[in-house]
Design an enzyme around this catalytic site. Structure first.
Site, mmCIF file in Angstrom:
data_model
loop_
_atom_site.group_PDB
_atom_site.id
_atom_site.type_symbol
_atom_site.label_atom_id
_atom_site.label_comp_id
_atom_site.label_asym_id
_atom_site.label_seq_id
_atom_site.Cartn_x
_atom_site.Cartn_y
_atom_site.Cartn_z
ATOM 1 N N TYR A 56 0.855 -1.203 0.000
ATOM 2 C CA TYR A 56 0.000 0.000 0.000
ATOM 3 C C TYR A 56 0.874 1.231 0.000
ATOM 4 O O TYR A 56 1.832 1.315 0.749
ATOM 5 C CB TYR A 56 -0.924 0.015 1.228
ATOM 6 C CG TYR A 56 -2.366 -0.068 0.807
ATOM 7 C CD1 TYR A 56 -3.000 1.049 0.264
ATOM 8 C CD2 TYR A 56 -3.071 -1.255 0.882
ATOM 9 C CE1 TYR A 56 -4.310 0.974 -0.183
ATOM 10 C CE2 TYR A 56 -4.382 -1.333 0.436
ATOM 11 C CZ TYR A 56 -4.999 -0.213 -0.092
ATOM 12 O OH TYR A 56 -6.280 -0.284 -0.534
ATOM 13 N N GLU A 58 -0.473 4.876 -0.534
ATOM 14 C CA GLU A 58 -1.242 6.109 -0.762
ATOM 15 C C GLU A 58 -0.342 7.331 -0.643
ATOM 16 O O GLU A 58 0.486 7.417 0.253
ATOM 17 C CB GLU A 58 -2.385 6.217 0.263
ATOM 18 C CG GLU A 58 -3.537 5.295 -0.071
ATOM 19 C CD GLU A 58 -4.717 5.448 0.866
ATOM 20 O OE1 GLU A 58 -4.700 6.349 1.721
ATOM 21 O OE2 GLU A 58 -5.659 4.655 0.727
ATOM 22 N N ASP A 202 -7.370 13.042 -25.133
ATOM 23 C CA ASP A 202 -7.444 11.663 -24.657
ATOM 24 C C ASP A 202 -6.876 10.776 -25.761
ATOM 25 O O ASP A 202 -7.559 10.458 -26.734
ATOM 26 C CB ASP A 202 -8.893 11.298 -24.328
ATOM 27 C CG ASP A 202 -9.017 9.889 -23.757
ATOM 28 O OD1 ASP A 202 -8.031 9.130 -23.803
ATOM 29 O OD2 ASP A 202 -10.115 9.555 -23.262
ATOM 30 N N THR A 228 -4.520 5.659 -21.693
ATOM 31 C CA THR A 228 -4.394 4.337 -21.086
ATOM 32 C C THR A 228 -2.974 3.871 -21.387
ATOM 33 O O THR A 228 -2.295 4.425 -22.258
ATOM 34 C CB THR A 228 -5.389 3.328 -21.695
ATOM 35 O OG1 THR A 228 -5.211 3.316 -23.111
ATOM 36 C CG2 THR A 228 -6.826 3.709 -21.374
ATOM 37 N N LYS A 231 -2.996 0.006 -24.569
ATOM 38 C CA LYS A 231 -3.437 -0.116 -25.967
ATOM 39 C C LYS A 231 -2.186 -0.108 -26.857
ATOM 40 O O LYS A 231 -1.355 -0.977 -26.699
ATOM 41 C CB LYS A 231 -4.486 0.947 -26.271
ATOM 42 C CG LYS A 231 -5.752 0.728 -25.399
ATOM 43 C CD LYS A 231 -6.851 1.742 -25.595
ATOM 44 C CE LYS A 231 -7.990 1.467 -24.617
ATOM 45 N NZ LYS A 231 -9.049 2.494 -24.656
ATOM 46 N N ARG A 237 -2.665 -2.958 -17.808
ATOM 47 C CA ARG A 237 -3.915 -2.212 -17.718
ATOM 48 C C ARG A 237 -3.721 -1.062 -16.748
ATOM 49 O O ARG A 237 -3.435 -1.280 -15.574
ATOM 50 C CB ARG A 237 -5.034 -3.110 -17.168
ATOM 51 C CG ARG A 237 -5.349 -4.294 -18.016
ATOM 52 C CD ARG A 237 -5.700 -3.896 -19.415
ATOM 53 N NE ARG A 237 -7.052 -3.438 -19.505
ATOM 54 C CZ ARG A 237 -8.005 -4.104 -20.161
ATOM 55 N NH1 ARG A 237 -7.757 -5.244 -20.756
ATOM 56 N NH2 ARG A 237 -9.216 -3.620 -20.211
HETATM 57 C C1 LIG Z 1 -10.042 2.874 -23.826
HETATM 58 C C2 LIG Z 1 -10.383 4.308 -23.650
HETATM 59 C C3 LIG Z 1 -10.706 4.849 -22.397
HETATM 60 C C4 LIG Z 1 -11.013 4.002 -21.191
HETATM 61 O O1 LIG Z 1 -10.044 3.221 -20.708
HETATM 62 P P1 LIG Z 1 -10.374 2.051 -19.661
HETATM 63 O O2 LIG Z 1 -9.012 1.634 -19.214
HETATM 64 O O3 LIG Z 1 -11.127 1.009 -20.428
HETATM 65 O O4 LIG Z 1 -11.192 2.633 -18.561
HETATM 66 C C5 LIG Z 1 -10.887 6.218 -22.293
HETATM 67 N N1 LIG Z 1 -10.765 7.014 -23.367
HETATM 68 C C6 LIG Z 1 -10.490 6.521 -24.595
HETATM 69 C C7 LIG Z 1 -10.372 7.452 -25.746
HETATM 70 C C8 LIG Z 1 -10.297 5.160 -24.776
HETATM 71 O O5 LIG Z 1 -10.047 4.691 -25.998
#
Ligand SMILES: *Cc1c(COP(=O)(O)O)cnc(C)c1O
Length: 423
Positions: A56, A58, A202, A228, A231, A237
């Site tokens: 932990y 925080e 994003d 994220t 991807k 993750r």
């Molecule tokens: C995949 C994605 C998210 C969300 O990510 P999670 O890890 O699934 O919560 C947010 N914004 C965009 C543009 C995404 O492609």
């Protein structure tokens, strides 16, 4: 066999071990073409599955609420340093549990409930968390949404500017989940500046391409960048929020204590490893190959008469409208899955069908590029997709089974991190 091997899991819980082994084999045998997915390296897997999950911590490095951070602090500092170096940003927060949570932290940092946020509508390619009605971001905030033009399939900046001038959002989101073309961060930045909004890019889908120089960077245009890590960036993750120094304190406070408790230190270590890998020349080559594969696949599908939203792809993603083929996205995606080609059904802009039974499928090249497939394989991939979609339309399971076998045979020659076929 899963790599690293799972002997303790197999003896404690054979049921779960068998399912994990089954998933590893499935990932080995299929053309995984869901654009948000990838294969992480065995090094990332090892970091993510380590004893760091026991800790932990925080707070932030040097400012924790728990003792025993002698090893955790340097891990998180390395992750932060590697993120700021790789993307050329002032500040990075590597603690968000996922992309959705990272976006919520952004709302908490800059908006109060009822304030106006502007983002791309989900059916036009945006993400749920950019203000779509069913999301908390659409329920607790006043969301206004832009889309794409019907004729070009790309963003109409006159529409975005008019909407921004009229609605005066405090935050403008650019980026999304089904955008097959380059995002023009400079044009969004100009509009955000004019109306005094914080521009948030994003880049969840394309951060690996940005890191590898295969897509323009939002740095210098967007004050806040959310991504994220799992991807195209090919990490575990998780998510990161990167920003200018002026926003650093607000972002850190929003992530913790605003929204989250303890960071997932095993994930932080996996992110650090992935960022180190993403800074290599091999990763740059990978990012460019992802785009080359997507372009080649788009050309091969177009040649076979398929209709692609915006007419092609500049990144890792293809959005295909199956209306001319007179088959829905869902039955097509199901048939492709049986044929060993994994995609997801997806709405297309101005879809006339329902969200749960839309007209399109979304196809991506990040995973197959990690396996080592290149442009010369794309005409064959397009041919298999075409065969499986046609077979689905006339209920011909034999063709689908034959394609699945051919896919398995091809992929047997392309190694997968995380799995070794037994000889
Ligand atoms: C995949 C994605 C998210 C969300 O990510 P999670 O890890 O699934 O919560 C947010 N914004 C965009 C543009 C995404 O492609």
């Amino acid at each position: 066999m899963h790599q690293p091997p799972l002997p303790h899991l197999a003896s404690t819980d054979p049921e779960i071990a068998d399912l994990v082994e089954g998933e590893a084999r499935r990932q080995f045998e299929k053309l995984r073409m869901i654009p948000s997915e990838n294969y992480v390296s065995t090094a990332v897997l090892e970091a993510s599955a380590s004893v760091l999950t026991n800790k932990y911590s925080e707070g932030y490095p040097g400012r924790r609420y728990y003792e025993g951070q002698q090893f955790i602090d340097p891990i998180e500092r390395l992750a932060i340093q590697r993120a700021t170096d790789l993307f050329g940003v002032d500040h990075a927060n590597v603690q968000p549990y996922s992309g959705s949570v990272a976006n919520l932290a952004v709302y908490l940092a800059f908006l109060s409930p009822g304030d106006t946020v502007m983002g791309m509508a989900l059916p036009m390619g945006g993400h749920l968390t950019h203000g779509w009605s069913v999301s908390v971001t659409g329920k607790w905030f006043r969301a206004v949404q832009y889309g794409v033009r019907a004729d070009t399939g790309t963003v109409d900046f006159d529409e975005v500017r008019d909407l921004a001038r009229r609605e005066r959002p405090k935050v403008i989101y650019c980026g999304g989940t089904a955008i097959p073309r380059v995002i023009d961060f400079a044009s969004f930045a100009e509009i955000a500046r004019e109306v005094g909004a914080v521009l948030v890019a994003d880049v969840a889908h394309i951060s690996g391409l940005i890191a590898g120089g295969a897509h323009p960077s939002p740095v210098g245009h967007a004050g806040v960048i959310v991504t994220t890590t799992h991807k195209t960036l090919r990490g575990p993750r998780g998510a990161m929020i990167m920003c200018d120094s002026e926003h650093a304190a607000a972002i850190d406070k929003a992530v913790f204590p605003g929204l989250q408790g303890g960071p997932h230190d095993h994930t932080t270590a996996g992110i650090a490893v992935a960022l180190k890998e993403a800074a290599t020349p091999e990763f740059r080559a990978y990012a460019h190959q992802v785009v080359a594969n997507s372009r080649a696949l788009a050309a091969a599908l177009t040649e076979r008469g398929y209709s692609l939203v915006s007419g092609g792809s500049d990144n890792h993603l293809i959005l295909m409208d199956l209306t001319p083929q007179e088959i829905g996205g869902k039955p097509a995606a199901r048939a492709l899955d049986r044929a060993g080609i994994e995609v997801n059904y997806n709405t297309v802009p101005f879809d006339t069908r329902k969200p749960f039974d839309p007209s399109g499928i979304r196809i991506g090249t990040p995973s197959i590029t990690t396996r080592g497939l290149a442009e010369q394989h794309m005409p064959q991939v397009a041919a298999w997709m075409d065969e499986a979609i046609r077979a689905a339309a006339k209920d011909d399971e034999q063709i689908i089974e034959r394609v699945a076998g051919e896919v398995r045979d091809l992929l047997a020659g392309f190694p997968m991190p995380g799995f070794v076929p037994q000889s």
